[in-house]
Design a protein around this motif. Structure first.
Motif, PDB file in Angstrom:
ATOM      1  N   ALA A 233     -97.604 -21.075   1.464  1.00 56.00           N
ATOM      2  CA  ALA A 233     -97.591 -22.427   0.914  1.00 56.00           C
ATOM      3  C   ALA A 233     -96.627 -23.327   1.673  1.00 56.00           C
ATOM      4  O   ALA A 233     -96.904 -24.507   1.906  1.00 56.00           O
ATOM      5  CB  ALA A 233     -97.217 -22.374  -0.571  1.00 56.00           C
ATOM      6  N   VAL A 234     -95.492 -22.763   2.075  1.00 61.41           N
ATOM      7  CA  VAL A 234     -94.465 -23.568   2.745  1.00 61.41           C
ATOM      8  C   VAL A 234     -94.781 -23.752   4.224  1.00 61.41           C
ATOM      9  O   VAL A 234     -94.636 -24.849   4.773  1.00 61.41           O
ATOM     10  CB  VAL A 234     -93.082 -22.912   2.572  1.00 61.41           C
ATOM     11  N   ALA A 235     -95.201 -22.683   4.874  1.00 61.48           N
ATOM     12  CA  ALA A 235     -95.333 -22.707   6.336  1.00 61.48           C
ATOM     13  C   ALA A 235     -96.762 -22.593   6.819  1.00 61.48           C
ATOM     14  O   ALA A 235     -96.995 -22.438   8.024  1.00 61.48           O
ATOM     15  CB  ALA A 235     -94.507 -21.567   6.939  1.00 61.48           C
ATOM     16  N   GLY A 236     -97.745 -22.694   5.904  1.00 61.31           N
ATOM     17  CA  GLY A 236     -99.135 -22.508   6.296  1.00 61.31           C
ATOM     18  C   GLY A 236     -99.591 -23.447   7.393  1.00 61.31           C
ATOM     19  O   GLY A 236    -100.338 -23.058   8.299  1.00 61.31           O
ATOM     20  N   ALA A 237     -99.124 -24.687   7.352  1.00 61.80           N
ATOM     21  CA  ALA A 237     -99.562 -25.667   8.352  1.00 61.80           C
ATOM     22  C   ALA A 237     -99.060 -25.333   9.752  1.00 61.80           C
ATOM     23  O   ALA A 237     -99.612 -25.820  10.742  1.00 61.80           O
ATOM     24  CB  ALA A 237     -99.088 -27.059   7.953  1.00 61.80           C
ATOM     25  N   TYR A 238     -98.007 -24.513   9.835  1.00 61.17           N
ATOM     26  CA  TYR A 238     -97.510 -24.099  11.147  1.00 61.17           C
ATOM     27  C   TYR A 238     -98.233 -22.854  11.666  1.00 61.17           C
ATOM     28  O   TYR A 238     -98.136 -22.523  12.843  1.00 61.17           O
ATOM     29  CB  TYR A 238     -96.007 -23.818  11.079  1.00 61.17           C
ATOM     30  N   MET A 239     -98.939 -22.160  10.771  1.00 60.33           N
ATOM     31  CA  MET A 239     -99.672 -20.960  11.162  1.00 60.33           C
ATOM     32  C   MET A 239    -101.133 -21.273  11.473  1.00 60.33           C
ATOM     33  O   MET A 239    -101.721 -20.678  12.365  1.00 60.33           O
ATOM     34  CB  MET A 239     -99.619 -19.915  10.045  1.00 60.33           C
ATOM     35  N   LEU A 240    -101.712 -22.176  10.707  1.00 60.77           N
ATOM     36  CA  LEU A 240    -103.126 -22.504  10.847  1.00 60.77           C
ATOM     37  C   LEU A 240    -103.297 -24.021  10.929  1.00 60.77           C
ATOM     38  O   LEU A 240    -102.520 -24.762  10.322  1.00 60.77           O
ATOM     39  CB  LEU A 240    -103.914 -21.987   9.633  1.00 60.77           C
ATOM     40  N   PRO A 241    -104.291 -24.487  11.651  1.00 58.57           N
ATOM     41  CA  PRO A 241    -104.538 -25.934  11.733  1.00 58.57           C
ATOM     42  C   PRO A 241    -105.196 -26.446  10.457  1.00 58.57           C
ATOM     43  O   PRO A 241    -106.354 -26.859  10.443  1.00 58.57           O
ATOM     44  CB  PRO A 241    -105.457 -26.060  12.952  1.00 58.57           C
ATOM     45  N   LEU A 242    -104.441 -26.389   9.346  1.00 55.08           N
ATOM     46  CA  LEU A 242    -104.986 -26.783   8.048  1.00 55.08           C
ATOM     47  C   LEU A 242    -105.150 -28.296   7.945  1.00 55.08           C
ATOM     48  O   LEU A 242    -106.046 -28.783   7.257  1.00 55.08           O
ATOM     49  CB  LEU A 242    -104.054 -26.295   6.933  1.00 55.08           C
ATOM     50  N   ALA A 243    -104.268 -29.041   8.594  1.00 50.99           N
ATOM     51  CA  ALA A 243    -104.332 -30.503   8.537  1.00 50.99           C
ATOM     52  C   ALA A 243    -105.311 -31.024   9.588  1.00 50.99           C
ATOM     53  O   ALA A 243    -105.569 -30.379  10.605  1.00 50.99           O
ATOM     54  CB  ALA A 243    -102.949 -31.091   8.779  1.00 50.99           C
ATOM     55  N   GLY A 244    -105.848 -32.197   9.328  1.00 52.57           N
ATOM     56  CA  GLY A 244    -106.690 -32.839  10.328  1.00 52.57           C
ATOM     57  C   GLY A 244    -105.868 -33.276  11.525  1.00 52.57           C
ATOM     58  O   GLY A 244    -104.634 -33.301  11.483  1.00 52.57           O
ATOM     59  N   GLU A 245    -106.555 -33.629  12.608  1.00 50.62           N
ATOM     60  CA  GLU A 245    -105.854 -33.965  13.844  1.00 50.62           C
ATOM     61  C   GLU A 245    -104.882 -35.129  13.644  1.00 50.62           C
ATOM     62  O   GLU A 245    -103.725 -35.070  14.078  1.00 50.62           O
ATOM     63  CB  GLU A 245    -106.865 -34.315  14.942  1.00 50.62           C
ATOM     64  N   ARG A 246    -105.322 -36.192  12.974  1.00 47.68           N
ATOM     65  CA  ARG A 246    -104.460 -37.352  12.805  1.00 47.68           C
ATOM     66  C   ARG A 246    -103.234 -36.999  11.972  1.00 47.68           C
ATOM     67  O   ARG A 246    -102.110 -37.381  12.291  1.00 47.68           O
ATOM     68  CB  ARG A 246    -105.247 -38.475  12.134  1.00 47.68           C
ATOM     69  N   SER A 247    -103.457 -36.237  10.891  1.00 44.49           N
ATOM     70  CA  SER A 247    -102.341 -35.822  10.041  1.00 44.49           C
ATOM     71  C   SER A 247    -101.387 -34.916  10.803  1.00 44.49           C
ATOM     72  O   SER A 247    -100.163 -35.009  10.671  1.00 44.49           O
ATOM     73  CB  SER A 247    -102.881 -35.103   8.804  1.00 44.49           C
ATOM     74  N   MET A 248    -101.948 -34.032  11.629  1.00 45.79           N
ATOM     75  CA  MET A 248    -101.127 -33.130  12.434  1.00 45.79           C
ATOM     76  C   MET A 248    -100.236 -33.904  13.392  1.00 45.79           C
ATOM     77  O   MET A 248     -99.045 -33.596  13.574  1.00 45.79           O
ATOM     78  CB  MET A 248    -102.051 -32.180  13.212  1.00 45.79           C
ATOM     79  N   VAL A 249    -100.808 -34.954  13.997  1.00 48.27           N
ATOM     80  CA  VAL A 249    -100.045 -35.775  14.935  1.00 48.27           C
ATOM     81  C   VAL A 249     -98.984 -36.583  14.197  1.00 48.27           C
ATOM     82  O   VAL A 249     -97.827 -36.659  14.622  1.00 48.27           O
ATOM     83  CB  VAL A 249    -100.986 -36.699  15.728  1.00 48.27           C
ATOM     84  N   ASP A 250     -99.359 -37.196  13.068  1.00 51.62           N
ATOM     85  CA  ASP A 250     -98.413 -38.011  12.308  1.00 51.62           C
ATOM     86  C   ASP A 250     -97.227 -37.194  11.812  1.00 51.62           C
ATOM     87  O   ASP A 250     -96.094 -37.689  11.756  1.00 51.62           O
ATOM     88  CB  ASP A 250     -99.115 -38.674  11.118  1.00 51.62           C
TER      89      ASP A 250
END
Length: 384
Positions: A233-250
């Protein structure tokens, strides 16, 4: 195989399914997921071979080891650790007095032989890769930093369980060679450096053993599961590309994980190189190729370049990528990923014809790099 019931099997499966090492690596199509699978298969077959010692078990282990070595050489650390475990433990030496382990080693070497023959004929490029530093990440030569990153790969919540699994393997005489193998793998990579995910697959064995060891923990073992879920829950976005590209960049996630930055801008790279290829004269296009600085660029050009692109080659890691032999007769190159200083002595004429950008505005390895047109004094094969 280690004696765990349904609850232990479910616990081990949950730990594997939430493992940062597996989630982080398996989002990318590369050798690492297959390497992790190979480690798990070898661990399973080693348990079976140590349990009953039959030749068939050892032969199966030898086949798995040979295939694993064809996949990624880092599994040699696990095999070396297992060999050390057989030598230094009483139960292991009993197996060495039989033909099983020796037959397994012979089968593994037989399957690896074509690979070794290729290495011999080409000057041992994999040795150059590691001794030249390409197999090592800057800063990971520090044992403390390496151990810290390995801990994150295994999962902080699972660390206690892995310790319990190592203890269980060490105390049971049947499995003590596996305990030695796990220690050799971790200690060896911590001491020598390398990328932190090299040693991570040994955690799959320790997850299983730890789940068996935790049978009497009651709710304590499910607290480990809760910790694993919190980690996701805390670090999932760093393990998998869960966010969209724009959100990932922002959110600037690419600063925390370089892989994210390197996945951006491929269509733009291909468009820029394709435009440079279209500007060539018909005579130049008749004997042209695209030279990419790394296999990621070559793959992007092959995926997004379309039919207007000449054959793509790359000298990164292995010479040829997505190419037929005709490309080596090329006399004109569109080049991306190389510095002017490297190209100038090798080109009869050299012109910058473009600049690589990415729409996300993310600074990655390609962004801002030049695209060149190089007319060779001979053929691409001559340069090679």
């Amino acid at each position: 195989e280690l004696g765990g019931g349904r609850a232990a099997q479910v616990l081990a499966a949950i730990l594997a399914a939430t493992s940062p090492a597996l989630l982080g690596a398996d989002a990318l199509f590369q050798t690492v997921p297959f390497d992790q699978l190979a480690w798990a298969v070898i661990a399973l077959l080693a348990v079976r071979a140590l349990r009953d010692g039959s030749r068939g078990r050892w032969l199966a282990l030898g086949v798995a080891a040979g295939v694993a070595l064809e996949t990624k050489y880092t599994v040699a650390a696990l095999l070396l650790g297992l060999a050390v475990g057989l030598v230094v433990t009483a139960s292991g030496r009993r197996h060495l007095r039989t033909s099983g382990p020796w037959m397994a080693a012979a089968v593994a070497l037989l399957l690896l032989a074509p690979n070794l023959w290729w290495q011999t004929r080409h000057g041992w490029p994999s040795v150059d890769f590691f001794t030249g530093g390409e197999g090592y990440e800057p800063g990971e030569s520090s044992p403390g930093q390496y151990a810290g990153e390995l801990l994150l790969m295994v999962g902080p919540a699972a660390l206690v369980l892995c310790g319990a699994g190592l203890r269980l393997l060490g105390r049971d005489r049947r499995w003590s060679p596996l305990a030695v193998a796990a220690v050799v793998v971790v200690a060896g990579f911590v001491a020598t450096g390398g990328k932190s995910y090299y040693a991570a697959p040994v955690a799959l064995l320790l997850y299983a053993a730890g789940a068996v060891a935790a049978a009497g923990w009651g709710w304590g073992r499910w607290a480990v599961v809760g910790g694993a879920v919190v980690t996701i829950a805390v670090a999932g976005a760093y393990m998998l590309p869960l966010a969209g590209e724009r959100s990932m960049v922002d959110r600037e996630l690419y600063e925390q994980r370089d892989d994210y930055a390197e996945q951006l801008g491929w269509p733009e790279l291909a468009a820029e190189v394709t435009a440079a290829a279209r500007d060539m004269t018909p005579e130049e296009r008749a004997s042209a190729a695209v030279l990419a600085g790394n296999y990621g660029e070559a793959g992007a050009l092959g995926r997004f370049g379309g039919g207007d692109l000449p054959p793509v080659v790359s000298a990164h890691v292995s010479w040829r990528y997505w190419v037929d032999d005709d490309a080596l007769t090329a006399r004109t190159l569109v080049v991306v990923g190389y510095a002017r200083s490297w190209l100038e002595p090798r080109c009869a004429s050299l012109d910058r014809v473009g600049t690589v950008t990415n729409d996300a505005g993310v600074p990655n390895e390609e962004a801002g790099g030049p695209v060149f047109r190089c007319r060779l004094p001979g053929t691409l094969a001559d340069v090679w």
